[in-house]
Motif scaffolding. Structure first.
Motif, short mmCIF file in Angstrom:
data_model
loop_
_atom_site.label_atom_id
_atom_site.label_comp_id
_atom_site.label_asym_id
_atom_site.label_seq_id
_atom_site.Cartn_x
_atom_site.Cartn_y
_atom_site.Cartn_z
N ASN A 2 0.88 -1.00 -0.06
CA ASN A 2 0.11 0.19 -0.10
C ASN A 2 0.84 1.28 0.04
O ASN A 2 1.60 1.36 0.96
N ARG A 4 0.11 4.16 0.46
CA ARG A 4 -0.42 5.19 1.52
C ARG A 4 0.32 4.74 2.70
O ARG A 4 0.63 5.70 3.50
N ALA A 5 0.62 3.46 2.90
CA ALA A 5 1.18 3.16 4.04
C ALA A 5 2.67 3.43 4.15
O ALA A 5 3.36 4.21 5.13
N LEU A 6 3.19 3.53 2.94
CA LEU A 6 4.69 4.04 2.76
C LEU A 6 4.74 5.46 2.94
O LEU A 6 5.76 6.11 3.56
N ALA A 8 2.69 7.44 4.79
CA ALA A 8 2.42 7.55 6.35
C ALA A 8 3.90 7.37 7.04
O ALA A 8 4.01 8.14 7.98
N GLU A 9 4.63 6.25 6.61
CA GLU A 9 5.74 5.96 7.48
C GLU A 9 6.99 7.25 7.19
O GLU A 9 7.67 7.42 7.96
N VAL A 58 -2.76 3.83 9.38
CA VAL A 58 -2.50 3.69 7.66
C VAL A 58 -1.49 2.64 7.85
O VAL A 58 -1.55 1.87 6.93
N SER A 59 -0.47 2.81 8.58
CA SER A 59 1.01 2.03 8.40
C SER A 59 0.95 1.29 9.63
O SER A 59 1.96 0.48 9.66
N THR A 68 10.03 -1.64 13.38
CA THR A 68 9.68 -2.59 12.10
C THR A 68 10.07 -3.89 12.25
O THR A 68 9.52 -5.03 12.15
N TYR A 85 9.34 -0.45 4.60
CA TYR A 85 9.13 0.42 5.60
C TYR A 85 10.38 1.23 5.90
O TYR A 85 10.36 2.35 6.09
#
Length: 223
Positions: A2, A4-6, A8-9, A58-59, A68, A85
């Motif tokens: 995703n 968007r997850a990246l 957000a990170e 999100v993440s 992580t 991540y």
């Protein structure tokens, strides 16, 4: 993965790094009085708390390669996405350093982590390594405990933010507090020299601590 997850990170790590640099560079020399270690610690803890509330869904709100990889060791995250991540986290930290280099009024060491002359208390390599390992393990146990399935999820960011605040109060005088390889990497790149030569410590110790904390937390909290 995703995207968007990246994002957000990247953004979360950017804001974490910004809280460190802004509080370290400016609050100590404020004309109205220095905020000092407590001001820096609370600035960082509050920033992590509010970003976890805002975008953590999100993440997962890692913002830290040691977190992580610790969550991978603890069975809470897959190894494949972990690499992306970590790249996002390193980019976010370096981007924040770039912004503050433009703002100026930075220190020659760029708030880098370190031992010897880079430590407020002139701590040794061994002292820094031990403390960074132990405190990162502690941080992972907290994260795993407050994000377990039967825990009130809305309370997790508060506990995580306060844990990070406590970690900074404990260790700023020793190592300038890393417990986060991305946090150490950005300033080391911009400072160069001795901070860059020491940055390996702040990859190895926090990642080791994260893995230990993830494994211990998995065993301790297992149903």
């Amino acid at each position: 993965m995703n995207i968007r997850a990246l994002a957000a990170e990247t953004f979360g790590t950017f804001m974490l790094m910004s809280s460190i640099l802004g509080s370290a560079f400016y609050s100590f020399g404020a004309p109205s009085g220095a905020a000092g270690i407590l001001g820096v610690a609370f600035c960082i803890g509050i920033t992590v708390m509010v970003t976890a509330f805002a975008i953590g869904h999100v993440s997962g709100g890692h913002y830290n390669p040691a977190v992580t990889l610790g969550l991978v060791a603890g069975g809470r995250f897959e190894f494949g996405p972990a690499i992306l991540y970590i790249i996002a986290q390193l980019v976010g930290a370096c981007a924040a350093c770039g912004i503050f280099s433009l703002v100026g009024h930075t220190s020659p060491t760029f708030a880098a982590n370190g031992y010897g002359d880079l430590s407020m208390l002139k701590a040794t390599l061994g002292q820094v390594f031990i403390l960074e390992t132990v405190l990162t393990a502690f941080f992972l146990v907290v994260i795993m405990g407050v994000t377990r399935a039967n825990h009130p999820s809305m309370m997790a960011p508060i506990a995580i933010g306060l844990a990070l605040t406590a970690i900074h109060i404990m260790s700023i005088p020793i190592s300038n507090t890393s417990v986060n390889p991305a946090r150490s990497f950005g300033p080391a790149v911009y400072a160069g020299g001795e901070p860059l030569s020491q940055v390996w410590v702040f990859f190895v110790a926090p990642i080791l601590g994260g893995i230990i904390g993830g494994l211990f937390g998995r065993w301790l909290l297992e149903d």
